[in-house]
Design an enzyme around this catalytic site. Structure first.
Site, PDB file in Angstrom:
ATOM      1  N   SER A   1      79.924 -37.797 -87.153  1.00 48.66           N
ATOM      2  CA  SER A   1      80.470 -38.568 -87.194  1.00 48.66           C
ATOM      3  C   SER A   1      80.878 -38.644 -85.606  1.00 48.66           C
ATOM      4  O   SER A   1      81.298 -37.643 -85.025  1.00 48.66           O
ATOM      5  CB  SER A   1      82.590 -39.154 -87.412  1.00 48.66           C
ATOM      6  OG  SER A   1      82.501 -38.287 -87.523  1.00 48.66           O
ATOM      7  N   ASP A   2      81.487 -39.929 -84.341  1.00 50.86           N
ATOM      8  CA  ASP A   2      82.262 -39.752 -83.217  1.00 50.86           C
ATOM      9  C   ASP A   2      83.422 -38.846 -83.929  1.00 50.86           C
ATOM     10  O   ASP A   2      84.162 -39.018 -84.910  1.00 50.86           O
ATOM     11  CB  ASP A   2      82.888 -40.584 -82.317  1.00 50.86           C
ATOM     12  CG  ASP A   2      82.895 -40.272 -81.307  1.00 50.86           C
ATOM     13  OD1 ASP A   2      82.906 -39.048 -80.800  1.00 50.86           O
ATOM     14  OD2 ASP A   2      82.777 -41.166 -80.359  1.00 50.86           O
ATOM     15  N   TRP A   3      84.305 -38.210 -83.004  1.00 49.37           N
ATOM     16  CA  TRP A   3      85.671 -37.079 -83.361  1.00 49.37           C
ATOM     17  C   TRP A   3      86.593 -38.757 -83.847  1.00 49.37           C
ATOM     18  O   TRP A   3      87.287 -39.483 -82.751  1.00 49.37           O
ATOM     19  CB  TRP A   3      86.168 -36.202 -82.522  1.00 49.37           C
ATOM     20  CG  TRP A   3      85.682 -34.878 -82.373  1.00 49.37           C
ATOM     21  CD1 TRP A   3      86.006 -33.663 -82.948  1.00 49.37           C
ATOM     22  CD2 TRP A   3      84.162 -34.602 -83.224  1.00 49.37           C
ATOM     23  NE1 TRP A   3      85.176 -33.161 -82.319  1.00 49.37           N
ATOM     24  CE2 TRP A   3      83.863 -33.372 -82.880  1.00 49.37           C
ATOM     25  CE3 TRP A   3      83.126 -36.035 -83.032  1.00 49.37           C
ATOM     26  CZ2 TRP A   3      82.682 -33.012 -83.014  1.00 49.37           C
ATOM     27  CZ3 TRP A   3      81.518 -34.778 -83.182  1.00 49.37           C
ATOM     28  CH2 TRP A   3      81.640 -33.841 -83.090  1.00 49.37           C
ATOM     29  N   GLY A   4      86.801 -39.013 -85.079  1.00 49.54           N
ATOM     30  CA  GLY A   4      88.211 -40.035 -85.619  1.00 49.54           C
ATOM     31  C   GLY A   4      87.479 -41.172 -85.788  1.00 49.54           C
ATOM     32  O   GLY A   4      88.060 -42.346 -85.993  1.00 49.54           O
ATOM     33  N   ALA A   5      85.766 -41.476 -86.119  1.00 47.27           N
ATOM     34  CA  ALA A   5      85.411 -42.605 -86.082  1.00 47.27           C
ATOM     35  C   ALA A   5      85.386 -42.789 -87.486  1.00 47.27           C
ATOM     36  O   ALA A   5      84.936 -44.219 -87.519  1.00 47.27           O
ATOM     37  CB  ALA A   5      84.308 -42.903 -85.513  1.00 47.27           C
TER      38      ALA A   5
END
Length: 751
Positions: free
Chosen positions: A229-233
């Protein structure tokens, strides 16, 4: 692989779930009892952002000293895949030296609008160029045993509300514009991980989008790696795992790990799905573990020189009336704080802590140039005092040439927000106009991550676009201004005259909930060239200190089928007196009359080094895919039979050579006949055309015998008939007979 499966068999459910999220901002989790180590990943793409103290993923806290290479806005403009691969090798070696397993890059999202705050780290408005450059970068980094994470998959084309906005896009635009760069990189270079984006795609989060992460990425493209995941996605962790999202970053405090455990215990998640995700994560972990032998020692001074050399290949000479290169005996005034403090990188998660930065003023001093300096405007904001202006004007008037270092302050473009206009700070435009009144010889050097409006472009003597050129930008700039190197960069994006000319203008940023990709496939030059909209500088544009001539275009065949590979060859010659490099570009045009196709699309390029008077033959290959568009009715790529034009040029609007081929396909469009099916659709299909031609024969004979009817009226009549649906036969034929005809046609199509 057997070792990993054995490890998974020994894990508890809780341990499996734990491996599907990070230990902190940058590390995977370890399981000591099973000797499963933790590995580190860091932000890229143009350098290492390794944080050893307090960490974050937004670029706020300082990282270790590293080499800052040119950002993607610059490197894409090199049009040089070998250079991109060499830069990747150097970055990979630096990762090795810092015990890093994964470099987060490259970023290949399409530059849909000039206003996207993150355009500086994206490669191009064109998916073919972005795909080839990304593939080279990945090959280079991973040749050193370090993984990459191609991002952001997919449609992350704005920063505003990027974590919640829904990108509303047609299947065709998705396939033709926004996915091909990922597809080419996945198939050709196999990045160790693919990073999914924050946003929704047609209403569904990318992190939960099974169609994107499994159906397309894994089943169609054959991807075997890990999806992170993108960071916090992450939105719904269980749904994401089922969709194909393997690793959540960063750590969620254990909350999502517990969600996974509960879902398996309650039967809502098949444990086999979890096992597959864990296996893919462990492949990354152990690949990272193996990379650290033998130990690599990075030489930052050597890598700094490489960064300067790379930027020299990337800068684009936009304008030149002959003033460049500068003569060393001329008195030159450097004006603008960027000359002393260059803007060399973008803001946000890719922000590098460089071990040193060389400005153009530094480089001039080291080489003993006859240069004076005036600050003029600030490099940090839109600010200039009257005293600073007056000093700048005096300095310019006393010199033979004024070089004004302009560009966008860092606060104007960064990850996290989008620009609000394409304009430079007002004080910069004002200073340039005022200097022109006292000094006719004005050169402008630009430091920016994306296109800007240039209202004075026709008045100045030269414009050199340095983009965000990394820590060696000053040395590269000096070489190019004084002719120690010949500019060879070409624009990887169009510079429109005005923001309002951009095809996404009416839709960009959306309504807070969704953003409509209303321009569809007509992004960048595909729109400008097709609509014949004048632009400041076209895609592929870039000048040189020498001249090049093209000739002798030959095709390996005048005909082509679905399985054929066409070889295109031509000659390019340096007709000037200076050594240089030309970027030759191959475009394809559909002459079949297919609706909704751009007038040209890039399908090949090469950077050719030529000595004065030297001539070389360049060859490129074209496949049926290069002629095709994505046909939603087929769910596949399709090129109709007919004539296509191969175009060879210096830029999208500067075509030098062309030749035509005749293409024949065995593919047939899917057609289901009903009362709304038009005669034209039936006439264009090989199986139904004979029946409809016979049906319409009386009308055709009547039209042919009408001597009083002009050819133009006959053509209009044919058009009207082609657009008529089968239901128009009602009244001319019994309804039952029309139904029988429809059945007959569908039987033919089924054969």
């Amino acid at each position: 692989m057997d070792r990993i499966k054995e490890l998974i068999s020994k894990m508890t459910l809780e341990e499996k779930a734990s491996l599907c999220s990070g230990a902190d901002n940058w590390h995977t989790k370890e399981i000591k009892r099973l000797n499963i180590p933790s590995v580190m990943m860091v932000d890229g793409p143009h350098g290492l952002r390794k944080q050893e103290g307090e960490t974050d993923h937004l670029g706020l806290n300082e990282s270790v000293k590293a080499v800052c290479f040119p950002a993607a806005c610059a490197t894409a403009s090199s049009f040089d895949v070998d250079l991109m691969e060499r830069m990747g090798e150097t970055l990979g070696a630096e990762c090795q030296a810092e015990n890093i397993s994964m470099l987060l890059g490259p970023a290949v999202n399409i530059k849909r609008s000039p206003l996207c705050g993150r355009n500086f780290e994206y490669l191009s408005e064109d998916p073919y160029l972005a795909g080839r450059m990304a593939s080279a970068y990945i090959r280079g980094v991973q040749s050193q045993g370090v993984g990459t994470s191609i991002k952001h998959f997919a449609l992350n084309n704005q920063e505003t509300l990027r974590m919640t906005i829904s990108s509303e896009v047609s299947e065709r635009a998705l396939r033709e514009i926004y996915l091909p760069a990922f597809e080419k990189a996945v198939k050709e270079s196999a990045p160790r991980t693919v990073m999914c984006s924050y946003n929704k795609i047609n209403g569904e989060y990318a992190s939960e989008n099974r169609y994107l992460l499994t159906d397309i990425l894994r089943k169609e493209w054959g991807y075997k790696g890990c999806v992170v995941s993108d960071w916090g996605a992450v939105n719904n962790r269980v749904k994401g795992l089922q969709a194909g999202l393997d690793l959540e970053m960063p750590y969620s405090g254990g909350y999502n790990d517990r969600q996974i455990v509960t879902a398996v215990q309650e039967g809502r998640l098949d444990e086999a799905v979890l096992d597959e995700a864990v296996e893919r994560v462990l492949n990354v972990v152990f690949a990272g573990e193996e990379q650290h032998r033998p130990k690599v020692i990075s030489d930052k001074e050597t890598d700094h020189k490489k960064a300067a050399d790379i930027e020299t290949e990337c800068a684009v000479l936009l304008e030149n009336n002959g003033i460049l290169p500068l003569n060393t005996d001329r008195k030159v005034a450097y004006i603008g704080e960027f000359a002393e403090k260059p803007r060399y990188q973008g803001g946000g998660s890719s922000h590098i802590n460089p071990f040193r930065v060389v400005s153009a003023l530094d480089a001039a001093g080291e080489k003993g140039r006859s240069v004076t300096y005036a600050k003029g405007f600030s490099m940090e904001n839109d600010a200039m005092t009257e005293q600073e202006l007056e000093k700048a004007l005096r300095t310019a008037a006393e010199a033979d040439v004024a070089v004004i270092f302009a560009g966008l302050p860092e606060i104007f473009e960064s990850e996290g927000y989008d620009r609000t206009s394409m304009k430079l700070p007002k004080c910069q435009d004002r200073l340039i106009e005022e200097v022109l009144k006292v000094q006719p010889n004005v050169v402008v050097v630009l430091h920016n991550g994306s296109p800007v409006e240039l209202p004075w472009a026709d008045k100045v003597s030269a414009i050199l676009e340095m983009y965000l050129g990394g820590q060696g930008v000053g040395e590269a700039c000096d070489r190019l201004l004084y002719g120690e190197a010949n500019p060879s960069g070409r624009l990887a994006e169009t510079f429109p005259y005005r923001l309002e000319d951009n095809p996404s203008f009416l839709h960009f940023l959306g309504n807070g909930k969704r953003v409509l990709y209303g321009e569809d496939i007509f992004v960048g030059y595909r729109y400008y060239d097709t609509k014949k909209v004048p632009v400041r500088y076209a895609f592929g544009h870039g000048l040189s200190y020498t001249e090049f001539a093209y000739g002798d275009l030959t095709l390996s065949s005048a005909q082509m089928t679905d399985e054929d590979i066409l070889t295109v060859s031509f000659k390019v010659k340096n007709t000037g007196k200076t050594e240089g490099k030309e970027v030759v570009q191959l475009y394809v045009a559909d002459l079949c009359g297919t609706p909704e196709r751009p007038v040209n699309e890039l399908k090949g390029f090469a950077k050719v080094h030529l000595l004065p008077g030297e001539e070389k033959t360049v060859s490129m290959e074209i496949s049926a895919r290069d002629l095709s568009y994505y046909e939603e009715r087929l769910g596949d790529w399709y090129a109709p039979s007919g004539t296509y034009r191969i175009l060879i040029g210096h830029a999208s609007d500067d075509i030098r050579l062309h030749a035509d081929i005749v293409f024949e396909t065995q593919k047939e469009l899917l057609l289901r006949v009903d009362f709304a099916t038009t005669f034209g659709e039936l006439l264009d299909h090989t199986k139904t055309a004979p029946v409809i031609t016979e049906l319409l024969a009386p009308l055709a004979a009547a039209a042919a015998s009408a001597e009083s009817m002009s050819d133009e009226y006959k053509k209009l009549g044919e058009k009207v008939i082609r657009e008529m649906p089968l239901k128009s036969l009602l009244g001319q034929m019994p309804g039952e007979q029309v139904e029988q005809l429809i059945g007959q046609l569908n039987c033919l199509l089924a054969q």
